[in-house]
Design a protein around this motif. Structure first.
Motif, PDB file in Angstrom:
ATOM      1  N   ASN A 166      46.764 -32.055 -53.240  1.00 24.42           N
ATOM      2  CA  ASN A 166      47.068 -33.083 -54.244  1.00 24.42           C
ATOM      3  C   ASN A 166      48.490 -32.921 -54.778  1.00 24.42           C
ATOM      4  O   ASN A 166      49.223 -33.896 -54.960  1.00 24.42           O
ATOM      5  N   TYR A 167      48.853 -31.677 -55.049  1.00 30.58           N
ATOM      6  CA  TYR A 167      50.176 -31.385 -55.606  1.00 30.58           C
ATOM      7  C   TYR A 167      51.284 -31.821 -54.649  1.00 30.58           C
ATOM      8  O   TYR A 167      52.237 -32.488 -55.044  1.00 30.58           O
ATOM      9  N   ILE A 168      51.149 -31.450 -53.395  1.00 30.96           N
ATOM     10  CA  ILE A 168      52.178 -31.763 -52.413  1.00 30.96           C
ATOM     11  C   ILE A 168      52.261 -33.265 -52.147  1.00 30.96           C
ATOM     12  O   ILE A 168      53.352 -33.842 -52.063  1.00 30.96           O
ATOM     13  N   SER A 169      51.114 -33.912 -52.029  1.00 30.69           N
ATOM     14  CA  SER A 169      51.083 -35.323 -51.642  1.00 30.69           C
ATOM     15  C   SER A 169      51.176 -36.280 -52.823  1.00 30.69           C
ATOM     16  O   SER A 169      51.290 -37.495 -52.621  1.00 30.69           O
ATOM     17  N   ARG A 170      51.103 -35.736 -54.043  1.00 30.30           N
ATOM     18  CA  ARG A 170      51.159 -36.556 -55.267  1.00 30.30           C
ATOM     19  C   ARG A 170      50.021 -37.580 -55.307  1.00 30.30           C
ATOM     20  O   ARG A 170      50.205 -38.737 -55.719  1.00 30.30           O
ATOM     21  N   THR A 171      48.843 -37.159 -54.919  1.00 33.21           N
ATOM     22  CA  THR A 171      47.696 -38.073 -54.867  1.00 33.21           C
ATOM     23  C   THR A 171      46.583 -37.701 -55.832  1.00 33.21           C
ATOM     24  O   THR A 171      45.517 -38.331 -55.795  1.00 33.21           O
ATOM     25  N   GLY A 172      46.777 -36.719 -56.681  1.00 38.31           N
ATOM     26  CA  GLY A 172      45.712 -36.357 -57.602  1.00 38.31           C
ATOM     27  C   GLY A 172      46.049 -35.127 -58.411  1.00 38.31           C
ATOM     28  O   GLY A 172      47.124 -34.528 -58.256  1.00 38.31           O
ATOM     29  N   PRO A 173      45.125 -34.714 -59.264  1.00 30.53           N
ATOM     30  CA  PRO A 173      45.383 -33.594 -60.171  1.00 30.53           C
ATOM     31  C   PRO A 173      45.261 -32.242 -59.483  1.00 30.53           C
ATOM     32  O   PRO A 173      44.673 -32.113 -58.409  1.00 30.53           O
ATOM     33  N   TRP A 174      45.831 -31.239 -60.116  1.00 29.37           N
ATOM     34  CA  TRP A 174      45.694 -29.854 -59.685  1.00 29.37           C
ATOM     35  C   TRP A 174      45.647 -28.989 -60.937  1.00 29.37           C
ATOM     36  O   TRP A 174      45.823 -29.485 -62.052  1.00 29.37           O
TER      37      TRP A 174
END
Length: 258
Positions: free
Chosen positions: A93-101
């Motif tokens: 999620n962090y790398i792809s900017r698609t959700g929380p971490w």
């Protein structure tokens, strides 16, 4: 050895916030390394830097404690206490900017969790718990809601993205989605703390590691979430959590197919 658990919680919370801020600051310049166990098991230089920040500070504060950390910067100890660290739960999620971490830190005495911190950097939310002392979100007490029936419940699903576990998760979702209100795929630690906050009504995690669930599970338990697995004790192979009114129906369904 006696331990001031409130002081341990405060130190861990401060470290989690520092690591989370580092992650936000370095997101535009991160470098992704080679996959670890499988093609979807990714790690970045920010994961490594975050873990070093946390582990070095824990070692400075309690040099006799063991540290179990995802990226391998831990080590043994002699005190009987162990820190369990996931510096960045939800790297994809962090790398792809698609959700929380989140940043996850737990303290164990022997086999028992005593302190937990889960920090979500973008929302600036710090979930914490002390064994027997309740769970909090940014200093406010968390208490799980009663929970709706399964047909209106929002259920979080977490799983390791290796081929075997993805096939297993597919079977669970196939049977769960038609009979629940809806599902959300979220990283394991946030799945558990969102249960504690009442944002999710139920949740399940498949084939996790201890660092994925150690902190979140204590927060959930202290908020009143019912936790289990194949039996009453949850495990990294299968973790089920639910509001009390939802527990029986969700656990029966998941255990039947997971």
């Amino acid at each position: 050895m006696d331990r001031d658990l409130v002081a341990a919680r405060e130190l861990a919370a401060g470290l989690a916030v520092r690591a989370g801020r580092l992650q936000v600051e370095r997101r535009d310049t991160l470098r992704v390394g080679a996959p670890k166990a499988h093609a979807n098991d990714v790690v970045s230089d920010v994961d490594i830097a975050s873990e070093r920040l946390i582990v070095d500070a824990l070692r400075d504060a309690w040099p006799q404690d063991a540290v179990q950390a995802e990226e391998g910067h831990g080590g043994g100890g002699t005190s009987g206490w162990k820190w369990v660290v996931d510096p960045l739960d939800g790297t994809r999620n962090y790398i792809s900017r698609t959700g929380p971490w989140s940043v996850c830190i737990a303290l164990y005495e022997g086999d028992e969790p005593r302190v937990a911190v889960v920090y979500e950097p973008v929302a600036d939310e710090t979930f914490t718990a002390v064994d027997g002392g309740g769970a909090e979100l940014n200093g406010e007490r968390l208490t799980v809601s009663g929970g709706p029936a399964l047909d209106t419940a929002l259920v979080g699903v977490s799983f390791q993205p290796n081929p075997a576990t993805k096939a297993r998760a597919g079977r669970v979702v196939r049977d769960l989605l038609p009979v629940c209100g809806d599902i959300r795929r979220v990283p394991a630690a946030l799945n558990l703390v969102y249960l504690a906050a009442g944002r999710l009504d139920g949740g399940l995690a498949l084939d996790t590691n201890l660092w994925d669930i150690a902190a979140g599970a204590l927060v959930a338990r202290e908020a009143g979430v019912v936790l289990g697995g194949r039996g009453d004790a949850f495990s990294t192979e299968l973790t089920i959590g639910a509001a009390p009114a939802l527990w029986d129906s969700l656990a029966e369904l998941v255990r039947g197919v997971a």
